[in-house]
Design a protein around this motif. Sequence first.
Motif, PDB file in Angstrom:
ATOM      1  N   THR A  15       0.822  -1.204   0.000  1.00 51.93           N
ATOM      2  CA  THR A  15       0.000   0.000   0.000  1.00 51.93           C
ATOM      3  C   THR A  15       0.859   1.259   0.000  1.00 51.93           C
ATOM      4  O   THR A  15       0.575   2.230  -0.717  1.00 51.93           O
ATOM      5  N   GLU A  16       1.925   1.239   0.780  1.00 56.94           N
ATOM      6  CA  GLU A  16       2.780   2.416   0.928  1.00 56.94           C
ATOM      7  C   GLU A  16       3.507   2.794  -0.357  1.00 56.94           C
ATOM      8  O   GLU A  16       4.099   3.879  -0.448  1.00 56.94           O
ATOM      9  N   LEU A  17       3.460   1.905  -1.372  1.00 49.20           N
ATOM     10  CA  LEU A  17       4.136   2.142  -2.647  1.00 49.20           C
ATOM     11  C   LEU A  17       3.142   2.343  -3.796  1.00 49.20           C
ATOM     12  O   LEU A  17       3.482   2.133  -4.959  1.00 49.20           O
ATOM     13  N   SER A  18       1.964   2.676  -3.502  1.00 47.28           N
ATOM     14  CA  SER A  18       0.937   3.167  -4.465  1.00 47.28           C
ATOM     15  C   SER A  18       0.318   2.219  -5.489  1.00 47.28           C
ATOM     16  O   SER A  18      -0.331   2.724  -6.401  1.00 47.28           O
ATOM     17  N   PRO A  19       0.360   0.912  -5.552  1.00 47.29           N
ATOM     18  CA  PRO A  19       1.056   0.030  -4.628  1.00 47.29           C
ATOM     19  C   PRO A  19       2.170  -0.823  -5.271  1.00 47.29           C
ATOM     20  O   PRO A  19       2.802  -1.595  -4.579  1.00 47.29           O
ATOM     21  N   VAL A  20       2.423  -0.722  -6.598  1.00 51.61           N
ATOM     22  CA  VAL A  20       3.290  -1.701  -7.273  1.00 51.61           C
ATOM     23  C   VAL A  20       4.695  -1.140  -7.474  1.00 51.61           C
ATOM     24  O   VAL A  20       4.866  -0.067  -8.054  1.00 51.61           O
ATOM     25  N   SER A  21       5.691  -1.900  -7.035  1.00 47.97           N
ATOM     26  CA  SER A  21       7.083  -1.479  -7.206  1.00 47.97           C
ATOM     27  C   SER A  21       7.872  -2.418  -8.107  1.00 47.97           C
ATOM     28  O   SER A  21       8.871  -2.011  -8.700  1.00 47.97           O
ATOM     29  N   PRO A  29       8.880   1.069 -14.030  1.00 52.40           N
ATOM     30  CA  PRO A  29       9.521   2.258 -14.602  1.00 52.40           C
ATOM     31  C   PRO A  29       9.651   3.391 -13.576  1.00 52.40           C
ATOM     32  O   PRO A  29       8.740   3.621 -12.776  1.00 52.40           O
ATOM     33  N   HIS A  30      10.797   4.058 -13.604  1.00 54.49           N
ATOM     34  CA  HIS A  30      11.065   5.220 -12.747  1.00 54.49           C
ATOM     35  C   HIS A  30      11.088   4.866 -11.257  1.00 54.49           C
ATOM     36  O   HIS A  30      10.840   5.725 -10.405  1.00 54.49           O
ATOM     37  N   VAL A  31      11.393   3.600 -10.954  1.00 53.16           N
ATOM     38  CA  VAL A  31      11.458   3.143  -9.564  1.00 53.16           C
ATOM     39  C   VAL A  31      12.830   2.525  -9.310  1.00 53.16           C
ATOM     40  O   VAL A  31      13.329   1.752 -10.129  1.00 53.16           O
ATOM     41  N   GLU A  32      13.436   2.867  -8.185  1.00 54.67           N
ATOM     42  CA  GLU A  32      14.691   2.258  -7.768  1.00 54.67           C
ATOM     43  C   GLU A  32      14.412   1.198  -6.713  1.00 54.67           C
ATOM     44  O   GLU A  32      13.556   1.391  -5.837  1.00 54.67           O
ATOM     45  N   VAL A  33      15.128   0.087  -6.790  1.00 51.21           N
ATOM     46  CA  VAL A  33      15.020  -0.979  -5.793  1.00 51.21           C
ATOM     47  C   VAL A  33      16.415  -1.404  -5.378  1.00 51.21           C
ATOM     48  O   VAL A  33      17.309  -1.526  -6.225  1.00 51.21           O
ATOM     49  N   CYS A  37      14.012  -2.635  -0.471  1.00 55.06           N
ATOM     50  CA  CYS A  37      13.737  -1.210  -0.285  1.00 55.06           C
ATOM     51  C   CYS A  37      13.457  -0.576  -1.643  1.00 55.06           C
ATOM     52  O   CYS A  37      14.061  -0.962  -2.652  1.00 55.06           O
ATOM     53  N   ALA A  38      12.559   0.394  -1.676  1.00 61.60           N
ATOM     54  CA  ALA A  38      12.199   1.051  -2.938  1.00 61.60           C
ATOM     55  C   ALA A  38      12.194   2.562  -2.759  1.00 61.60           C
ATOM     56  O   ALA A  38      11.933   3.080  -1.675  1.00 61.60           O
ATOM     57  N   ARG A  39      12.478   3.265  -3.870  1.00 59.38           N
ATOM     58  CA  ARG A  39      12.479   4.727  -3.851  1.00 59.38           C
ATOM     59  C   ARG A  39      11.963   5.238  -5.197  1.00 59.38           C
ATOM     60  O   ARG A  39      12.223   4.655  -6.238  1.00 59.38           O
ATOM     61  N   GLY A  40      11.242   6.361  -5.167  1.00 63.09           N
ATOM     62  CA  GLY A  40      10.741   6.946  -6.400  1.00 63.09           C
ATOM     63  C   GLY A  40       9.443   7.682  -6.189  1.00 63.09           C
ATOM     64  O   GLY A  40       9.002   7.930  -5.053  1.00 63.09           O
ATOM     65  N   TYR A  41       8.792   8.012  -7.322  1.00 66.89           N
ATOM     66  CA  TYR A  41       7.559   8.802  -7.307  1.00 66.89           C
ATOM     67  C   TYR A  41       6.443   8.143  -6.520  1.00 66.89           C
ATOM     68  O   TYR A  41       5.472   8.793  -6.100  1.00 66.89           O
ATOM     69  N   LEU A  42       6.524   6.815  -6.328  1.00 64.12           N
ATOM     70  CA  LEU A  42       5.420   6.031  -5.778  1.00 64.12           C
ATOM     71  C   LEU A  42       5.398   5.961  -4.260  1.00 64.12           C
ATOM     72  O   LEU A  42       4.423   5.462  -3.675  1.00 64.12           O
ATOM     73  N   VAL A  43       6.456   6.427  -3.579  1.00 60.60           N
ATOM     74  CA  VAL A  43       6.528   6.309  -2.121  1.00 60.60           C
ATOM     75  C   VAL A  43       5.527   7.245  -1.462  1.00 60.60           C
ATOM     76  O   VAL A  43       5.439   8.429  -1.791  1.00 60.60           O
ATOM     77  N   TYR A  48      16.197  -8.812 -11.777  1.00 61.34           N
ATOM     78  CA  TYR A  48      14.973  -9.520 -11.422  1.00 61.34           C
ATOM     79  C   TYR A  48      15.023  -9.893  -9.937  1.00 61.34           C
ATOM     80  O   TYR A  48      16.078 -10.277  -9.419  1.00 61.34           O
ATOM     81  N   LEU A  49      13.878  -9.778  -9.300  1.00 61.82           N
ATOM     82  CA  LEU A  49      13.807  -9.955  -7.850  1.00 61.82           C
ATOM     83  C   LEU A  49      13.007 -11.192  -7.479  1.00 61.82           C
ATOM     84  O   LEU A  49      12.050 -11.561  -8.162  1.00 61.82           O
ATOM     85  N   SER A  50      13.389 -11.815  -6.395  1.00 59.04           N
ATOM     86  CA  SER A  50      12.624 -12.937  -5.854  1.00 59.04           C
ATOM     87  C   SER A  50      12.350 -12.657  -4.384  1.00 59.04           C
ATOM     88  O   SER A  50      13.213 -12.156  -3.665  1.00 59.04           O
TER      89      SER A  50
END
Length: 407
Positions: free
Chosen positions: A200-206, A227-231, A251-257, A291-293
């Motif tokens: 939810t805190e990431l708007s919601p998809v990272s 797109p436009h998201v750092e992980v 951890c994630a950073r970007g417009y969606l936080v 790619y993340l797991s």
Amino acid sequence: EFRGNPMLATATEVQPECPELREVIRLDEWEAFLADGDAWEGELVDPDPMDACMIQYTSGTTGFPKGALLFHRGLVNNGAHTADRMGVSDGAVWICTMPLFHTGGCVLGVLSGVSKRVTLVLVEAFDPGLVLELFDTYGGATMLGVPTMLVAMLEHPDFATSDLSHVEAICSGGSTVPAPLVERFEKELGAPFTIVFGQTELSPVSSMTQTFDTIIDKANTIGPAMPHVEVKIIDTETGETVPVGTIGEYCARGYLVMHGYYEMPDATAETIDADGWLHTGDLAAMDERGYLSIEGRLKDMIIRGGENIYPKELEELLFAHPSVAEVAVVGLPDEKWGEVISAFVRPAADATIDRGELFAYLREHLAPHKTPRHWFQVDGFPLTGSGKIQKFVLRDQWVDGQWTELD
């Protein structure tokens, strides 16, 4: 038959205990409410993209929900990017099974749908037979649903005879999607299957898989960042970024936080660090491609005698067994080991859970210390409003003596 949330009855019941609750507005008396209002004579001001527009409460899989303060830019862009990666066609028919009080419905349904000018078919309350009928009736092309919904559709007797020829995109998320389920949907629907990951805190998809990813990647990863998201994946003790392939916190950073938790500055500071990284509490690893797991939740991780056990590994193995429809692996308190591994299993249709058989099955694949000590059969799981299994409720119920172990 009413199967929804009795909100009016609940509001009326608690109103005497809430001195600041001035009025309960009834939607069945909406026209009268509007007629009582004052006419607005001023000019409407265009909102700033960074203006907060929604307080969305977290689903509470591990504890009490908190209000995530979300904003226009994050929500609108996230919905559009998700529809793009799902492969939704312009003007398609979207069967919306996710509730609109949840970001899975209001963002990954309404806003994703608006970005593609879809016909949105709203499902008042999820019922697998009804959803299959709606695909038939309206020529449904796309759907997003949590794994528990998809499992229910697969198990419904009408699944084999439903006309799903228009389906072009199926997406799932909300929790780890077991590999056998991914493979079955891709095979039986003949449509690209994608998996979203976030909170939810990431708007919601990272992070999200892509339609052209291999079956192996769709089954075993959550794809690359949006797109436009750092992980990044960090060491939970030092905070340093870990090497490729190493498990750490996602951890994630970007417009969606999110802007933060509503009126909870301390909780916000614990979640979003000074550099703008949101710490999800999820355990993950990243490969050399990005790619993340997902390996589980920090709070779900079982620590047995100092050994870290990741429930996801056991859950995927058990889900692959023909007698198992759903499973939740939980750490239960133990004086000697700190926690012991326990499996709550819902049997597949017409199947019987045999503890000894499942124990032997897991021992073929896992080390002895990873095999569950306690086994419980369930008819259904305690779920959040968005369909996720609440493991902490199972743990609390066991502590209260509400569960009887399988022989």
